[in-house]
Design an enzyme around this catalytic site. Sequence first.
Site, PDB file in Angstrom:
ATOM      1  N   GLY A 222       0.834  -1.195   0.000  1.00 13.28           N
ATOM      2  CA  GLY A 222       0.000   0.000   0.000  1.00 13.28           C
ATOM      3  C   GLY A 222       0.865   1.239   0.000  1.00 13.28           C
ATOM      4  O   GLY A 222       2.098   1.143   0.096  1.00 13.28           O
ATOM      5  N   CYS A 250       5.632  -5.790   1.293  1.00 17.10           N
ATOM      6  CA  CYS A 250       5.894  -4.369   1.104  1.00 17.10           C
ATOM      7  C   CYS A 250       5.423  -3.568   2.315  1.00 17.10           C
ATOM      8  O   CYS A 250       5.967  -3.735   3.403  1.00 17.10           O
ATOM      9  CB  CYS A 250       5.262  -3.895  -0.194  1.00 17.10           C
ATOM     10  SG  CYS A 250       5.940  -2.322  -0.743  1.00 17.10           S
ATOM     11  N   HIS A 334       8.005  -7.669  -4.080  1.00 12.02           N
ATOM     12  CA  HIS A 334       6.687  -8.149  -4.496  1.00 12.02           C
ATOM     13  C   HIS A 334       6.763  -9.526  -5.146  1.00 12.02           C
ATOM     14  O   HIS A 334       6.992  -9.623  -6.349  1.00 12.02           O
ATOM     15  CB  HIS A 334       6.055  -7.152  -5.469  1.00 12.02           C
ATOM     16  CG  HIS A 334       5.612  -5.900  -4.801  1.00 12.02           C
ATOM     17  ND1 HIS A 334       4.330  -5.704  -4.351  1.00 12.02           N
ATOM     18  CD2 HIS A 334       6.298  -4.785  -4.458  1.00 12.02           C
ATOM     19  CE1 HIS A 334       4.240  -4.521  -3.781  1.00 12.02           C
ATOM     20  NE2 HIS A 334       5.423  -3.932  -3.832  1.00 12.02           N
ATOM     21  N   GLU A 336       4.461 -11.364  -5.943  1.00 13.85           N
ATOM     22  CA  GLU A 336       3.379 -11.525  -6.929  1.00 13.85           C
ATOM     23  C   GLU A 336       3.742 -10.882  -8.262  1.00 13.85           C
ATOM     24  O   GLU A 336       3.020 -11.049  -9.249  1.00 13.85           O
ATOM     25  CB  GLU A 336       2.082 -10.923  -6.374  1.00 13.85           C
ATOM     26  CG  GLU A 336       1.918  -9.413  -6.518  1.00 13.85           C
ATOM     27  CD  GLU A 336       2.764  -8.586  -5.528  1.00 13.85           C
ATOM     28  OE1 GLU A 336       3.543  -9.179  -4.769  1.00 13.85           O
ATOM     29  OE2 GLU A 336       2.646  -7.355  -5.547  1.00 13.85           O
TER      30      GLU A 336
END
Lengths: 358, 1072
Positions: A222, A250, A334, A336
Amino acid sequence: MRDKKIIKLVLENGMVFSGFSFGYDKPVAGEVVFNTAMTGYPESLTDPSYFGQILVATYPLVGNYGVPGEDADGDIRKYYESDKIAVKGFIISDYSAEYSHWNAKYSLGDWLKMQKIPGIYGIDTRALTQVLRESGTMLGKIVFDDRDVEWYDPNKDNLVAAVSPKKKQVYGNGKHRILLIDCGVKNNIIRCFLDRDTTVIRVPYDYDIQKEEYDGLFISNGPGDPEVCLPTIKSLEKALADEKPVFGICLGSQLMALASGAGTYKLKYGHRSHNQPVRRVGEDRCYITSQNHGFAVDDNSLNDEWEPLFINVNDGTCEGIRHKSKPFFSTQFHPEASGGPTDTEFLFDDFINLIEKS
Amino acid sequence: MNKMVKKVLLLGSGALKIGEAGEFDYSGTQALKALREEGVETVLINPNIATVQTSEGVADKIYFLPITPFFVESVIKKEKPEGILLSFGGQTALNCGVELFEKGILEKYNVEVLGTPVTAIIDTEDRDIFIEKLNQINVKSARSIATGNIEEAVKAAETLGFPVIVRAAYSLGGMGSGFASDEDELRKLVQIAFSYSSQVLVEESLKGYKEVEYEVVRDRYDNCITVCNMENFDPLGIHTGESIVLAPSQTLTNKEYHKLRELSIKIIRHIGIIGECNVQYALDPDSEDYRVIEVNARLSRSSALASKATGYPLAFIAAKLGLGYGLHELKNEITKTTSAFFEPALDYVVCKIPRWDLNKFSGVTKQIGSSMKSVGEVMAIGTTFEEAIQKGLRMIGQGAHGFVGNRDIEIENIESELANPTEMRIFVIEKAFEKGLSIDRIYDLTKINRWFLYKLKGIYDLSSKLGIYDSLEDVSAGLILESKKKGFSDFQLGRLILKSSTDDMDDANIQVRNHRKSLGIVPAVRQIDTLAAEYPAVTNYLYLTYAGTKHDIDFENDGRSVVVLGSGAYRIGSSVEFDWCGVNAIITLNKSGYRSVMINYNPETVSTDYDVADRLYFDELSFERVMDIIDLENPGGTILSTGGQIPNNLAMRLHKEGVKVLGTQPHSIDRAENRHKFSMMLDDLKIDQPVWQELTDFDEILRFADDVGFPVLIRPSYVLSGAAMNVVSNKDELEHFLKLAVKVSKKYPVVVTEFIEQAKEIEIDAVADKGEIVAYAMCEHIEFAGVHSGDATMVFPPQKIYFETVRRIKKAARQIAGELNISGPFNIQFLAKDNDIKVIECNLRASRSFPFVSKVLKSNFIELATKVMLNTPYEKPSKSIFEIDYIGVKASQFSFSRLSKADPVLGVDMSSTGEVGCIGDDYYDAVLKAMLSVGYRIPKGNIMISGGPIRDKLELLNSSRLLVDIGLALFATKGTFEFLNANGIPSTLLHWPDENKTPNVIDYIRNKQFDLVINIPKNLTQGELANDYTIRRSAIDYNIPLITNARLASAFIYAFTRIAPEDISIKSWDEY
């Protein structure tokens, strides 16, 4: 090329970069950051972590493959990382008005216009990046000749509150129940979970997690300064007292550190790229990771129960932490991806394994 | 790190050939540097004497020997290395390594293969195993069927459905491969393919797919990175060596990019590469479907390009990984602070464009396709695609000024040329825009991604916009800047706006330059820093772009820097030898306390490595760009004489702009380059030259030929087809040549020169200081004059010339050096017959043979020349050519097998693509090594001779007898058969190809019943030509060694009949 409207990027330090508009006609202000990725502008622009920021692409040719449409898989947009563009403005060197790709629906410029986001091309983005590298991330605004706007420092606001959903939503119907605290989650995190036989319960950042039955807790990425995200830190303090597996990415990693009592700090100009090397502490195994963060965990401040899990090979900063005895771990990068390299997607499997073991 | 290994053998790639060129000098040199840094003793085998890697101080021991198992084993036996590196010398080294492994030689001598294990190499090279490997990890490959004979191949094609691709397994750069759309085409292709390999693959055609490559690195800890991805402008179906290539990919989404990246890593892990490898994909333009086409388990042309494109020294790192390092244990060589475990982020775009020289060959098919024909390449760096591609199109050096603004390009049938691409393809696209063809239509015909076509159309539209104006003042500064950002040169602007004709383009150029400078429109210098400005770079790897507003570096303006102009794209006539010259000039500058500045744009070179010069401008060698750089650098001087002809051609124009040229002055260069001025000077000096005249119509030419007598040498200034130069022996041939091959007019005059038969050709390479020769080397050609000096076999020191000839040559060279006040390197070529000498050429620059003579003599002529040019003290070499007690032979490498249908014959125009230089204890030892190094094999069975004109038959008489004496069987066509018979030499008569009688020479070739074919061309009459051509071409197509010069054939035969293979001396360079 048709409407060559001159617009300017004005930096906090007084420097002015002049270019041409290819997006929406609107002055904006925010924090100026650069990203060195060579692909993935639709993914970056819709990444909620960029909320409040004006993004500079160091790769000069942008728009080549257009922008895909709003196709969705269930409730999740197939080609975007969230429902709308998160950045305040987009700054590039060379814009490709004509594009070519089988899944493109819009030109980048048209998409920006649709979403009312300004874009500038014709900027010496390398010189701009060097300024940000040497002086650090700074505030900036995009102004048109006749229209100006006030400076805006996003780090003073609770940006998470702005991007986090207002209510709970459930995805999938898999074996493992993942409670996902959404501080501005990227869609691909949800996709990665759903690919692994899970039910994802996505809740607001300030949700009372005690209300939910779950097998594993996940805290998402975020925008902004983690220290202003107090409700999530509070929830985490409770979760960390518990034994259920916890995984943060993160901002999620920074929030876990803060909840454990450790500290975070702002990096000079952050890591925003697809080529950040990280090493697993104590091993010779390294991974190329996708990153987008301006703050980092201070690993010297970790207490005895925690240890660094990954470190950045270039600058030695903390890239993830883990609890020495409990099934808690986090990554600053990250796993992903989307955009960026997929080397560390196995961490989602690791998390599921922890759930299965506990 | 692997502490056990103290001595390592590295295999080079031999002579430059199509598909295997200078990139392996770069990779070998970097690998040797990496080993040195670790204190490992290095042994190098590479007969390519012109390379940087075979220079003093790069490897500890250097063997100028053929890269074949026999010689490598001999060196292993002698040197006893503990490790061997196979992946830095291209397919040649790899194939040799696999053979050594399979024969158990590596095991026998306990030599460890460093880096990727041989078993993994075999996994990638054997198609069946490779596919099986990919299947194991669910990675898709093109459906392919391995076949062992023609019938199997036909069946395979029926299974897959036409069209299909045919490829020979284990072959260089697609040799013996092609597309077949029906059974007829298939049968023809497959037959040839089987001559290269016992295994031929028939594969599904993926024509129209995008072609994408990844360069992947893995260390022994299983850490993997992809250093670069690249996308071909040309769709699949055009060999990647023939394609325009962009880095990074331009039309791939993030998902496609990373899907293929992930697969690359999966593959490299499964195969078990340690070091570097390259994975090629076909990607469906309409979905995310893909196929793996190929994996190269070694450094390749693409990896050289990727290194230069990103600044990541792949070969250097791969060598370190071979020693056992992990990527994270090594530093990023560009930033020196960050890790080598990372993936470069580019903030620019790179465009590679191949350079073809098809005009040098008669009969060659010009279509480009699945096998490689290009001889070199350029790499252009820009901030826009347009800037990069326009720079690149100028860099290839074939007269283009970019994508637009070119004249003299005539395309007859645009649509058919688009559908059947030749080396002119990109210019045909411009013609298609001119004709109004739509992007969609062009896409349908070419399958080039629309994004590229849109961009090219943008350039075309901008040129039309500029064309509206007639004066620079009327064009807005914004439009000029936009044009510069889109890669337009001053020349293009001059031509488009000022409408200048070619004759006054120099003025127009200057006018545009001054105008834009007055507007403040100048390029900015940027560093390639591998991290897109995220971290500062310490190396000065630079390019210029109009997208920049500030320079990344500061300029000292202290006059202590010297600019060296490089040699540009490798081409026939200018390749790695000039890179060696440039690198040695740079090294000398560095040692002499100057800051060296290199300008060059050839990614296959060592001179463009990030750590050779203090500053490297990877940019154009055009007048405009060189002046841009000189304006910024304000250097103490500029060296033009070590980069071949490109810098030489700039001499006068740079001089006019006040550029300080070091060494021989531009006026002298002009006096040597201008045929009229040079000729007058020779007359004044009373030095003889062949009679010549510049003529503009057929009758004049005929009259001249009658005067001096046939044969004459014709040098046209405009060539329609075939070779540019030719020797004609009579009126018919003259007529034939002038009518079919060249244009003759006032605008395109023809130079006609008296041709002296049976003359020796002798060259002198020398260095002079203010007109005094301080060092020289004389070489003699084995072939008589008539074979281009770049194709001829050279002997140094000369063995068979009169002392009187030597004396006269020295005298003439001294006179010329004095008259032109030469300071620096120069080369003069002479004809010698009965002690009469005539000058045929003079170059006031280093020549192709400088590295050869420097290394044989062990006296670095470039170092000396550079010192002379810098006016720093030097020691005059004491060694004379008559004091060395060994011999060097330089032989040429031809690539005819790549050039479908080209006549593999030697003539006055150069056609070789590379060379080797070997040193021997005596003449025959050296000849034999050199011939074996360029791919000849010692015959063990049948030899075919068709001896050509009578004097060539005579030349071959003694050698034929030697062949019979050692028990070889001779076969001959009618004339030669009778000649041999009359001289008591037994041979078997074979009929000419067109006689349709058996036994026929063509059947013997097709059945591969010869070990050597000697075919000496007779004359240019049609019948002879057709027959001889068929024999020569078939020998090439069926991979049988061919010699077309009687004197060379004799030298080779004498050599191998006198020296048995086991008696060839195995000595390193320093042992001579």
